[in-house]
Scaffold this motif. Sequence first.
Motif, PDB file in Angstrom:
ATOM      1  N   ASP A 145       0.811  -1.231   0.000  1.00 17.30           N
ATOM      2  CA  ASP A 145       0.000   0.000   0.000  1.00 17.30           C
ATOM      3  C   ASP A 145       0.840   1.276   0.000  1.00 17.30           C
ATOM      4  OD1 ASP A 145       0.830   0.307   2.657  1.00 17.30           O
ATOM      5  OD2 ASP A 145      -1.052  -0.427   3.495  1.00 17.30           O
ATOM      6  N   GLY A 146       2.165   1.156  -0.087  1.00 19.88           N
ATOM      7  CA  GLY A 146       3.021   2.329  -0.214  1.00 19.88           C
ATOM      8  C   GLY A 146       3.440   2.964   1.097  1.00 19.88           C
ATOM      9  N   VAL A 147       2.964   2.434   2.213  1.00 19.36           N
ATOM     10  CA  VAL A 147       3.278   3.021   3.512  1.00 19.36           C
ATOM     11  C   VAL A 147       4.763   2.887   3.835  1.00 19.36           C
ATOM     12  CG1 VAL A 147       2.952   2.697   6.000  1.00 19.36           C
ATOM     13  CG2 VAL A 147       0.967   2.847   4.488  1.00 19.36           C
ATOM     14  N   GLN A 148       5.358   1.737   3.478  1.00 21.09           N
ATOM     15  CA  GLN A 148       6.758   1.514   3.837  1.00 21.09           C
ATOM     16  C   GLN A 148       7.672   2.570   3.230  1.00 21.09           C
ATOM     17  OE1 GLN A 148       7.751  -0.948   6.065  1.00 21.09           O
ATOM     18  NE2 GLN A 148       9.558   0.387   6.029  1.00 21.09           N
ATOM     19  N   LYS A 149       7.435   2.926   1.974  1.00 23.04           N
ATOM     20  CA  LYS A 149       8.284   3.932   1.332  1.00 23.04           C
ATOM     21  C   LYS A 149       8.095   5.286   1.996  1.00 23.04           C
ATOM     22  CE  LYS A 149       9.902   5.371  -3.208  1.00 23.04           C
ATOM     23  NZ  LYS A 149       9.778   5.174  -4.670  1.00 23.04           N
ATOM     24  N   ALA A 150       6.868   5.590   2.420  1.00 24.42           N
ATOM     25  CA  ALA A 150       6.617   6.844   3.126  1.00 24.42           C
ATOM     26  C   ALA A 150       7.378   6.874   4.447  1.00 24.42           C
ATOM     27  CB  ALA A 150       5.118   7.024   3.354  1.00 24.42           C
ATOM     28  N   VAL A 151       7.363   5.754   5.177  1.00 22.95           N
ATOM     29  CA  VAL A 151       8.089   5.662   6.445  1.00 22.95           C
ATOM     30  C   VAL A 151       9.591   5.837   6.204  1.00 22.95           C
ATOM     31  CG1 VAL A 151       8.737   4.103   8.325  1.00 22.95           C
ATOM     32  CG2 VAL A 151       6.353   4.242   7.592  1.00 22.95           C
ATOM     33  N   ASN A 157      11.001   7.556   4.121  1.00 20.06           N
ATOM     34  CA  ASN A 157      11.300   8.949   3.809  1.00 20.06           C
ATOM     35  C   ASN A 157      10.850   9.904   4.918  1.00 20.06           C
ATOM     36  OD1 ASN A 157      12.338   9.396   0.793  1.00 20.06           O
ATOM     37  ND2 ASN A 157      10.961   7.620   0.819  1.00 20.06           N
ATOM     38  N   GLY A 158      10.617   9.361   6.100  1.00 23.09           N
ATOM     39  CA  GLY A 158      10.327  10.199   7.248  1.00 23.09           C
ATOM     40  C   GLY A 158       8.906  10.673   7.385  1.00 23.09           C
ATOM     41  N   TYR A 159       7.985  10.124   6.585  1.00 20.91           N
ATOM     42  CA  TYR A 159       6.572  10.511   6.687  1.00 20.91           C
ATOM     43  C   TYR A 159       5.909   9.574   7.693  1.00 20.91           C
ATOM     44  CZ  TYR A 159       1.923  12.038   5.104  1.00 20.91           C
ATOM     45  OH  TYR A 159       0.654  12.546   5.035  1.00 20.91           O
ATOM     46  N   THR A 160       5.860  10.002   8.932  1.00 18.08           N
ATOM     47  CA  THR A 160       5.382   9.129  10.005  1.00 18.08           C
ATOM     48  C   THR A 160       3.867   9.121  10.068  1.00 18.08           C
ATOM     49  OG1 THR A 160       5.563  10.947  11.585  1.00 18.08           O
ATOM     50  CG2 THR A 160       7.444   9.458  11.397  1.00 18.08           C
ATOM     51  N   PRO A 161       3.298   7.995  10.466  1.00 19.30           N
ATOM     52  CA  PRO A 161       1.836   7.911  10.552  1.00 19.30           C
ATOM     53  C   PRO A 161       1.291   8.687  11.742  1.00 19.30           C
ATOM     54  CG  PRO A 161       2.832   5.894  11.375  1.00 19.30           C
ATOM     55  CD  PRO A 161       3.949   6.722  10.818  1.00 19.30           C
ATOM     56  N   ILE A 162      -0.015   8.949  11.713  1.00 18.56           N
ATOM     57  CA  ILE A 162      -0.705   9.555  12.848  1.00 18.56           C
ATOM     58  C   ILE A 162      -0.660   8.574  14.015  1.00 18.56           C
ATOM     59  CG2 ILE A 162      -2.967  10.396  13.639  1.00 18.56           C
ATOM     60  CD1 ILE A 162      -3.502  11.172  10.683  1.00 18.56           C
ATOM     61  N   GLU A 163      -0.579   9.094  15.221  1.00 15.09           N
ATOM     62  CA  GLU A 163      -0.445   8.234  16.404  1.00 15.09           C
ATOM     63  C   GLU A 163      -1.594   7.230  16.491  1.00 15.09           C
ATOM     64  OE1 GLU A 163       2.032   7.998  18.711  1.00 15.09           O
ATOM     65  OE2 GLU A 163       3.071   9.248  17.248  1.00 15.09           O
ATOM     66  N   PRO A 164      -1.293   5.993  16.919  1.00 18.94           N
ATOM     67  CA  PRO A 164      -2.335   4.963  17.049  1.00 18.94           C
ATOM     68  C   PRO A 164      -3.235   5.216  18.256  1.00 18.94           C
ATOM     69  CG  PRO A 164      -0.242   4.125  17.812  1.00 18.94           C
ATOM     70  CD  PRO A 164       0.039   5.478  17.242  1.00 18.94           C
ATOM     71  N   VAL A 165      -4.348   4.485  18.315  1.00 16.60           N
ATOM     72  CA  VAL A 165      -5.317   4.642  19.393  1.00 16.60           C
ATOM     73  C   VAL A 165      -5.888   3.276  19.757  1.00 16.60           C
ATOM     74  CG1 VAL A 165      -7.279   5.026  17.857  1.00 16.60           C
ATOM     75  CG2 VAL A 165      -7.344   5.970  20.176  1.00 16.60           C
ATOM     76  N   THR A 166      -6.325   3.117  20.990  1.00 18.42           N
ATOM     77  CA  THR A 166      -6.950   1.883  21.449  1.00 18.42           C
ATOM     78  C   THR A 166      -8.320   2.196  22.013  1.00 18.42           C
ATOM     79  OG1 THR A 166      -4.818   0.900  22.020  1.00 18.42           O
ATOM     80  CG2 THR A 166      -6.757  -0.069  23.038  1.00 18.42           C
ATOM     81  N   VAL A 167      -9.303   1.368  21.702  1.00 19.88           N
ATOM     82  CA  VAL A 167     -10.643   1.512  22.269  1.00 19.88           C
ATOM     83  C   VAL A 167     -11.076   0.148  22.785  1.00 19.88           C
ATOM     84  CG1 VAL A 167     -11.721   1.175  20.003  1.00 19.88           C
ATOM     85  CG2 VAL A 167     -13.042   2.222  21.837  1.00 19.88           C
ATOM     86  N   PRO A 198       1.780  10.623  -1.351  1.00 13.70           N
ATOM     87  CA  PRO A 198       2.910  10.057  -0.607  1.00 13.70           C
ATOM     88  C   PRO A 198       2.946   8.529  -0.618  1.00 13.70           C
ATOM     89  CG  PRO A 198       1.915  11.850   0.630  1.00 13.70           C
ATOM     90  CD  PRO A 198       1.016  11.593  -0.540  1.00 13.70           C
ATOM     91  N   THR A 199       1.790   7.900  -0.706  1.00 12.16           N
ATOM     92  CA  THR A 199       1.760   6.434  -0.623  1.00 12.16           C
ATOM     93  C   THR A 199       1.339   5.746  -1.913  1.00 12.16           C
ATOM     94  OG1 THR A 199      -0.498   6.572   0.271  1.00 12.16           O
ATOM     95  CG2 THR A 199       1.312   6.432   1.865  1.00 12.16           C
ATOM     96  N   THR A 200       0.643   6.423  -2.789  1.00 12.29           N
ATOM     97  CA  THR A 200       0.154   5.803  -4.019  1.00 12.29           C
ATOM     98  C   THR A 200       0.202   6.796  -5.172  1.00 12.29           C
ATOM     99  OG1 THR A 200      -2.135   6.448  -3.524  1.00 12.29           O
ATOM    100  CG2 THR A 200      -1.436   4.259  -2.802  1.00 12.29           C
ATOM    101  N   MET A 201       0.054   6.272  -6.389  1.00  7.96           N
ATOM    102  CA  MET A 201      -0.126   7.105  -7.576  1.00  7.96           C
ATOM    103  C   MET A 201      -1.406   6.676  -8.279  1.00  7.96           C
ATOM    104  SD  MET A 201       3.735   7.532  -9.138  1.00  7.96           S
ATOM    105  CE  MET A 201       4.160   5.794  -9.102  1.00  7.96           C
ATOM    106  N   ASN A 202      -2.163   7.638  -8.772  1.00  9.22           N
ATOM    107  CA  ASN A 202      -3.436   7.355  -9.421  1.00  9.22           C
ATOM    108  C   ASN A 202      -3.467   7.954 -10.822  1.00  9.22           C
ATOM    109  OD1 ASN A 202      -4.448   6.150  -7.035  1.00  9.22           O
ATOM    110  ND2 ASN A 202      -4.948   8.168  -6.223  1.00  9.22           N
ATOM    111  N   VAL A 203      -3.951   7.180 -11.762  1.00  9.34           N
ATOM    112  CA  VAL A 203      -4.121   7.649 -13.137  1.00  9.34           C
ATOM    113  C   VAL A 203      -5.610   7.603 -13.459  1.00  9.34           C
ATOM    114  CG1 VAL A 203      -3.638   7.217 -15.568  1.00  9.34           C
ATOM    115  CG2 VAL A 203      -1.854   6.835 -13.859  1.00  9.34           C
ATOM    116  N   ARG A 204      -6.157   8.747 -13.875  1.00 10.04           N
ATOM    117  CA  ARG A 204      -7.562   8.788 -14.269  1.00 10.04           C
ATOM    118  C   ARG A 204      -7.664   8.614 -15.779  1.00 10.04           C
ATOM    119  NH1 ARG A 204     -10.496  13.915 -12.418  1.00 10.04           N
ATOM    120  NH2 ARG A 204      -9.885  14.777 -14.445  1.00 10.04           N
TER     121      ARG A 204
END
Length: 502
Positions: free
Chosen positions: A112-118, A120-130, A291-297
């Motif tokens: 899903d492209g997340v690894q490449k973002a990580v 390059n220093g693009y950190t995810p939003i903090e996790p949460v528990t419910v 940052p995580t994907t590319m889209n072509v319309r």
Amino acid sequence: MKRDRKLQMELSESIDRIAVPDSLYRFAEQVPGKVESGEWTPPADSDRPPVAEPARPRSRIPAWLKGAAVATIAVVTFSAGVKVSPAFASYMKSVPGFEIAVDWLTQVRERDGVQKAVDNGYTPIEPVTVRFGGTTVKIGDIYLTDEELLFKAFIRTDEFDVTDGRRSVDLWVHPDNVKAGGSTTGSSIAETADSGESPVLQVSYKYHLEPGEARRLVESGERELRFAITRHTSDSVKRQTKLEQAAVASVPFDPGKLLHNRGAELRQALPLPVGDPDWKELAVEKLTIQPTTMNVRIAGKEGWDLSFPRDVPEAPYLKDDKGNVYRYDPSGPGLLLDDGKFHLPFSSSVFFDRDVRSLTLHIGDIIVGEYEPSASFALSTKDTFPKTVNFKGKDIVIEGAEFHEEGYLMLKIKKERPEQTGLAGVSFDLSEKGMAHPEMERTNELRERLGIDGFGIAQDYSGKPYLALYLPTSERESYTVFMRRVNDRIVVNRDYPLQWDE
């Protein structure tokens, strides 16, 4: 709508080929109508279970339910090393069975492209528990861009067996305060090291935001993302489904961390191989680099469906001017675009590589289908056979037609070669509008008795010297048979250089 009729016809032809839980069919059949009619609405705030953090009142039906009523879950199992942010790794240590979760995360992140973002220093939003009742849901790996919301959920519960693929109870996680349509892109089960603990269900999600929704969230002053957790319960005996909100999880959102897309309007023609009676070209309208994907319309043709194979050599892909390949990955929702326009998502991205100046779009095969019939012919069981009809420049020879008192007409279609098992690319119907919905249950019962895959498709079911075509109907002196091009493959196998200015 044309797409609704097309979907209804194709479901009636092929839905029984798919081995999925009955509850999924019931949900697909009942929910959209219940939402639009107001028969089902989310629970009021006063009826909600405890939430992770205070949630603002809701006043609308969530777009996820209207835009993505059905999500097919692809169960995947992986084994590999992992590279995750220290904060997320520390957080995940509280999840029993984390080592299995890490293996799963590695491959999903690469897809899903997340690894490449990580990287390059693009950190995810903090996790949460419910937590509610005997259930714990952890939501992490949260990425918000101008157009997409990616996240993953880890579910442990004593309400139901997460390892049972045909369970009647399930939990779904979806965004609660942004308008978006989406679905799961993958799931797996993490067995815990402690045999006394229940396993963890790990689910990856992808949502497309409605246009301008990320900007609206920033400008509204909201500083949190909310995720609703919905309990889906089905009763196979009563053929009923129930949706209720179980909890809401809130995570702080920093607008300063929202990276904005790169991309351009292209308006570039893509000529197709000469010779097809309907398709001469496609067109690229827009390239969006996230940052995580590319889209072509892509623009195709109004009144037609267009799709692409995946995970095979004939699938489309993007290649940058450094030789890196980005795979076509339509997992999750497809963007609902205007008629004749389609969305091609590719995993990972050149977002962080400013040295890349061009991309090449490779198209292997395309699969086309028209929403409405484009030809017809008159037929009677008393006709002289063989009878030849022409469709899209191709002759179809009918060797005989028989009406059966069970309520169907059977046509014998001549094989083009002895080993032929089906007539590809065309479907037949006795109604220009397709089968009416109330008739579907009756015709499905008939289809089961006949032991066929579906009506309107010509196939060899028992090694006969002809292809059998079944059409549900009453007896008449004559019939009008409508023909429609469906699931027809066109071999393209071409590279199309794309260039853009930023």
